[in-house]
Write a protein that holds these residues in place. Structure first.
Motif, PDB file in Angstrom:
ATOM      1  N   LEU A  48      49.513  12.383 -38.271  1.00 23.02           N
ATOM      2  CA  LEU A  48      49.002  11.304 -39.114  1.00 23.02           C
ATOM      3  C   LEU A  48      48.028  11.845 -40.155  1.00 23.02           C
ATOM      4  O   LEU A  48      48.071  11.442 -41.330  1.00 23.02           O
ATOM      5  CB  LEU A  48      48.311  10.252 -38.246  1.00 23.02           C
ATOM      6  CG  LEU A  48      49.237   9.372 -37.396  1.00 23.02           C
ATOM      7  CD1 LEU A  48      48.439   8.599 -36.361  1.00 23.02           C
ATOM      8  CD2 LEU A  48      50.035   8.412 -38.277  1.00 23.02           C
ATOM      9  N   ARG A  49      47.175  12.753 -39.744  1.00 27.43           N
ATOM     10  CA  ARG A  49      46.223  13.325 -40.703  1.00 27.43           C
ATOM     11  C   ARG A  49      46.951  14.150 -41.768  1.00 27.43           C
ATOM     12  O   ARG A  49      46.549  14.159 -42.935  1.00 27.43           O
ATOM     13  CB  ARG A  49      45.192  14.170 -39.960  1.00 27.43           C
ATOM     14  CG  ARG A  49      44.252  13.350 -39.076  1.00 27.43           C
ATOM     15  CD  ARG A  49      43.199  14.215 -38.429  1.00 27.43           C
ATOM     16  NE  ARG A  49      42.238  13.433 -37.646  1.00 27.43           N
ATOM     17  CZ  ARG A  49      42.128  13.502 -36.326  1.00 27.43           C
ATOM     18  NH1 ARG A  49      42.884  14.352 -35.624  1.00 27.43           N
ATOM     19  NH2 ARG A  49      41.255  12.751 -35.690  1.00 27.43           N
ATOM     20  N   PRO A  58      50.190   5.526 -47.131  1.00 27.28           N
ATOM     21  CA  PRO A  58      49.031   5.580 -46.243  1.00 27.28           C
ATOM     22  C   PRO A  58      49.444   5.506 -44.778  1.00 27.28           C
ATOM     23  O   PRO A  58      50.554   5.070 -44.442  1.00 27.28           O
ATOM     24  CB  PRO A  58      48.218   4.347 -46.646  1.00 27.28           C
ATOM     25  CG  PRO A  58      49.229   3.412 -47.220  1.00 27.28           C
ATOM     26  CD  PRO A  58      50.264   4.261 -47.886  1.00 27.28           C
ATOM     27  N   VAL A  59      48.539   5.940 -43.920  1.00 27.32           N
ATOM     28  CA  VAL A  59      48.712   5.830 -42.478  1.00 27.32           C
ATOM     29  C   VAL A  59      47.448   5.208 -41.900  1.00 27.32           C
ATOM     30  O   VAL A  59      46.381   5.267 -42.527  1.00 27.32           O
ATOM     31  CB  VAL A  59      48.966   7.214 -41.830  1.00 27.32           C
ATOM     32  CG1 VAL A  59      50.193   7.886 -42.429  1.00 27.32           C
ATOM     33  CG2 VAL A  59      47.743   8.121 -41.965  1.00 27.32           C
ATOM     34  N   PRO A  60      47.531   4.613 -40.727  1.00 24.90           N
ATOM     35  CA  PRO A  60      46.300   4.122 -40.103  1.00 24.90           C
ATOM     36  C   PRO A  60      45.340   5.275 -39.829  1.00 24.90           C
ATOM     37  O   PRO A  60      45.758   6.364 -39.417  1.00 24.90           O
ATOM     38  CB  PRO A  60      46.795   3.494 -38.796  1.00 24.90           C
ATOM     39  CG  PRO A  60      48.240   3.194 -39.029  1.00 24.90           C
ATOM     40  CD  PRO A  60      48.727   4.278 -39.939  1.00 24.90           C
ATOM     41  N   GLU A  61      44.063   5.045 -40.062  1.00 23.74           N
ATOM     42  CA  GLU A  61      43.066   6.079 -39.813  1.00 23.74           C
ATOM     43  C   GLU A  61      42.986   6.396 -38.320  1.00 23.74           C
ATOM     44  O   GLU A  61      42.984   5.494 -37.478  1.00 23.74           O
ATOM     45  CB  GLU A  61      41.701   5.603 -40.301  1.00 23.74           C
ATOM     46  CG  GLU A  61      40.587   6.627 -40.101  1.00 23.74           C
ATOM     47  CD  GLU A  61      39.239   6.091 -40.488  1.00 23.74           C
ATOM     48  OE1 GLU A  61      38.231   6.822 -40.294  1.00 23.74           O
ATOM     49  OE2 GLU A  61      39.164   4.941 -40.972  1.00 23.74           O
ATOM     50  N   VAL A  62      42.923   7.693 -38.014  1.00 24.06           N
ATOM     51  CA  VAL A  62      42.761   8.127 -36.633  1.00 24.06           C
ATOM     52  C   VAL A  62      41.284   8.005 -36.258  1.00 24.06           C
ATOM     53  O   VAL A  62      40.415   8.628 -36.874  1.00 24.06           O
ATOM     54  CB  VAL A  62      43.234   9.579 -36.441  1.00 24.06           C
ATOM     55  CG1 VAL A  62      42.978  10.041 -35.006  1.00 24.06           C
ATOM     56  CG2 VAL A  62      44.718   9.709 -36.791  1.00 24.06           C
ATOM     57  N   LEU A  63      40.999   7.208 -35.225  1.00 25.69           N
ATOM     58  CA  LEU A  63      39.623   6.996 -34.775  1.00 25.69           C
ATOM     59  C   LEU A  63      39.285   7.809 -33.535  1.00 25.69           C
ATOM     60  O   LEU A  63      38.112   8.035 -33.243  1.00 25.69           O
ATOM     61  CB  LEU A  63      39.398   5.509 -34.493  1.00 25.69           C
ATOM     62  CG  LEU A  63      39.650   4.566 -35.678  1.00 25.69           C
ATOM     63  CD1 LEU A  63      39.468   3.127 -35.257  1.00 25.69           C
ATOM     64  CD2 LEU A  63      38.745   4.911 -36.851  1.00 25.69           C
ATOM     65  N   GLY A  64      40.300   8.250 -32.824  1.00 24.71           N
ATOM     66  CA  GLY A  64      40.053   9.057 -31.638  1.00 24.71           C
ATOM     67  C   GLY A  64      41.346   9.426 -30.954  1.00 24.71           C
ATOM     68  O   GLY A  64      42.347   8.697 -31.054  1.00 24.71           O
ATOM     69  N   ALA A  65      41.348  10.560 -30.282  1.00 24.42           N
ATOM     70  CA  ALA A  65      42.536  11.002 -29.539  1.00 24.42           C
ATOM     71  C   ALA A  65      42.094  11.943 -28.433  1.00 24.42           C
ATOM     72  O   ALA A  65      41.250  12.820 -28.656  1.00 24.42           O
ATOM     73  CB  ALA A  65      43.527  11.706 -30.463  1.00 24.42           C
ATOM     74  N   ASP A  66      42.667  11.741 -27.247  1.00 23.54           N
ATOM     75  CA  ASP A  66      42.477  12.698 -26.161  1.00 23.54           C
ATOM     76  C   ASP A  66      43.758  12.727 -25.340  1.00 23.54           C
ATOM     77  O   ASP A  66      44.806  12.245 -25.797  1.00 23.54           O
ATOM     78  CB  ASP A  66      41.245  12.371 -25.313  1.00 23.54           C
ATOM     79  CG  ASP A  66      41.298  11.001 -24.659  1.00 23.54           C
ATOM     80  OD1 ASP A  66      42.408  10.465 -24.459  1.00 23.54           O
ATOM     81  OD2 ASP A  66      40.227  10.469 -24.323  1.00 23.54           O
ATOM     82  N   GLU A  73      42.991   2.850 -36.540  1.00 24.33           N
ATOM     83  CA  GLU A  73      42.625   1.652 -37.299  1.00 24.33           C
ATOM     84  C   GLU A  73      43.657   0.550 -37.035  1.00 24.33           C
ATOM     85  O   GLU A  73      44.863   0.811 -36.990  1.00 24.33           O
ATOM     86  CB  GLU A  73      42.608   2.030 -38.780  1.00 24.33           C
ATOM     87  CG  GLU A  73      42.586   0.883 -39.753  1.00 24.33           C
ATOM     88  CD  GLU A  73      42.970   1.317 -41.157  1.00 24.33           C
ATOM     89  OE1 GLU A  73      42.802   0.487 -42.077  1.00 24.33           O
ATOM     90  OE2 GLU A  73      43.439   2.466 -41.337  1.00 24.33           O
ATOM     91  N   TRP A  74      43.190  -0.676 -36.870  1.00 28.29           N
ATOM     92  CA  TRP A  74      44.097  -1.803 -36.736  1.00 28.29           C
ATOM     93  C   TRP A  74      44.570  -2.238 -38.118  1.00 28.29           C
ATOM     94  O   TRP A  74      43.766  -2.442 -39.028  1.00 28.29           O
ATOM     95  CB  TRP A  74      43.429  -2.987 -36.037  1.00 28.29           C
ATOM     96  CG  TRP A  74      44.318  -4.189 -35.977  1.00 28.29           C
ATOM     97  CD1 TRP A  74      44.282  -5.290 -36.790  1.00 28.29           C
ATOM     98  CD2 TRP A  74      45.402  -4.406 -35.072  1.00 28.29           C
ATOM     99  NE1 TRP A  74      45.273  -6.183 -36.446  1.00 28.29           N
ATOM    100  CE2 TRP A  74      45.982  -5.662 -35.387  1.00 28.29           C
ATOM    101  CE3 TRP A  74      45.937  -3.660 -34.019  1.00 28.29           C
ATOM    102  CZ2 TRP A  74      47.060  -6.187 -34.687  1.00 28.29           C
ATOM    103  CZ3 TRP A  74      47.022  -4.181 -33.309  1.00 28.29           C
ATOM    104  CH2 TRP A  74      47.571  -5.421 -33.646  1.00 28.29           C
ATOM    105  N   VAL A  75      45.883  -2.355 -38.290  1.00 27.11           N
ATOM    106  CA  VAL A  75      46.474  -2.848 -39.535  1.00 27.11           C
ATOM    107  C   VAL A  75      47.154  -4.167 -39.223  1.00 27.11           C
ATOM    108  O   VAL A  75      48.082  -4.225 -38.405  1.00 27.11           O
ATOM    109  CB  VAL A  75      47.497  -1.848 -40.107  1.00 27.11           C
ATOM    110  CG1 VAL A  75      48.160  -2.426 -41.359  1.00 27.11           C
ATOM    111  CG2 VAL A  75      46.825  -0.513 -40.416  1.00 27.11           C
TER     112      VAL A  75
END
Length: 272
Positions: A48-49, A58-66, A73-75
């Motif tokens: 995504l990045r 555009p893509v939804p912003e990545v807020l976290g990943a583990d 981000e919610w769209v």
């Protein structure tokens, strides 16, 4: 991120997806997968990045990943419209214009639940044959999802892939799994890309994947794309070649009906 509430939302066959209400008042999107492979969500976040950095769709912003969850981000979803489809075509051309260093990627990935070998190659024909079609053909044949005649025709297409591939193109930044379900139409009238298998590839692959299962307003998307970045002559005849990989993926996952479609696509590719 403290969570106050969860609401399940449609999110594909592999992961469980949720609209998540956080304690700070934000609404985000979260997806999980039981016993996910190591780096499964990290690879998706990196994809995504990578697409975001291309500066196109555009893509939804990545807020976290583990290892357990991916938070985006919610769209707010909305209906596909003609202006949004045309904008998607122009912006997808801009995504593809971000050239990659090679065909492939610096780490392996997944398409759905299946692993993808992204080891780089010099040319697209070699990459597509060795990294995309052949591994899934072997597995589909082993599983009985592709019959002998269809397998032979896929192999015939691979034997001629250097000719069938058309004029050489530099490696483009591609989504890599761009079926219609991975286009998120936003309520703001703009489409986003989600669930990527991002790598350096051939731009016709994304367009062929959009056509495979029927994307809304596809004619508008393709027309706007062609205005922004004309495709090489004969591209329509190459669509079945670019559809071989996703059809074989589906044969592995869902059985012989897709194996027969892969054989038909190989014969169509050979006819040009």
């Amino acid at each position: 991120m403290a969570v106050e509430g969860l609401r399940p939302v449609p999110g594909g066959d592999v992961c469980r997806a949720y609209q998540v209400r956080l304690a700070d008042g934000r609404t985000v999107f979260g997806k999980t997968r039981p016993a996910a492979p190591a780096e499964f969500f990290a690879v998706e976040a990196a994809g995504l990045r990578r697409l975001a950095a291309a500066g196109g769709v555009p893509v939804p912003e990545v807020l976290g990943a583990d290892d357990d969850v991916l938070v985006l981000e919610w769209v707010e979803p909305g209906p596909p419209t003609a202006p949004a489809a045309e904008r998607l075509g122009r912006e997808l051309a801009a995504t593809h214009a971000a050239q990659a260093a090679s065909y492939g990627a610096d780490r392996d990935g997944w398409i759905g639940p299946l692993p993808l070998d992204n080891s780089p190659t010099v040319g697209w024909a070699e990459f597509y044959a060795a990294r995309r079609v052949e591994p899934f053909l072997r597995r589909a044949v082993q599983d009985g999802a592709v019959g002998a005649e269809d397998a032979r025709d896929v192999e015939r297409a691979l034997d001629r892939i250097a000719v069938l591939a058309g004029p050489p193109e530099p490696p483009a930044t591609v989504h890599g799994d761009l079926w219609s379900g991975n286009v998120l139409w936003g309520a703001d009238g703009r489409a986003r890309l989600v669930d990527p298998a991002a790598h350096g590839g051939h731009r016709e692959t994304d367009l062929a994947m959009l056509a495979l299962f029927g994307a809304p307003l596809l004619d508008r998307v393709l027309a706007a794309y062609a205005e922004a970045a004309p495709l090489a002559p004969g591209w329509r005849g190459r669509v079945p070649l670019h559809q071989l990989h996703p059809l074989l993926v589906h044969a592995v996952l869902f059985g012989p009906a897709y194996g027969a479609r892969a054989g038909a696509a190989a014969r169509a590719a050979l006819r040009g």
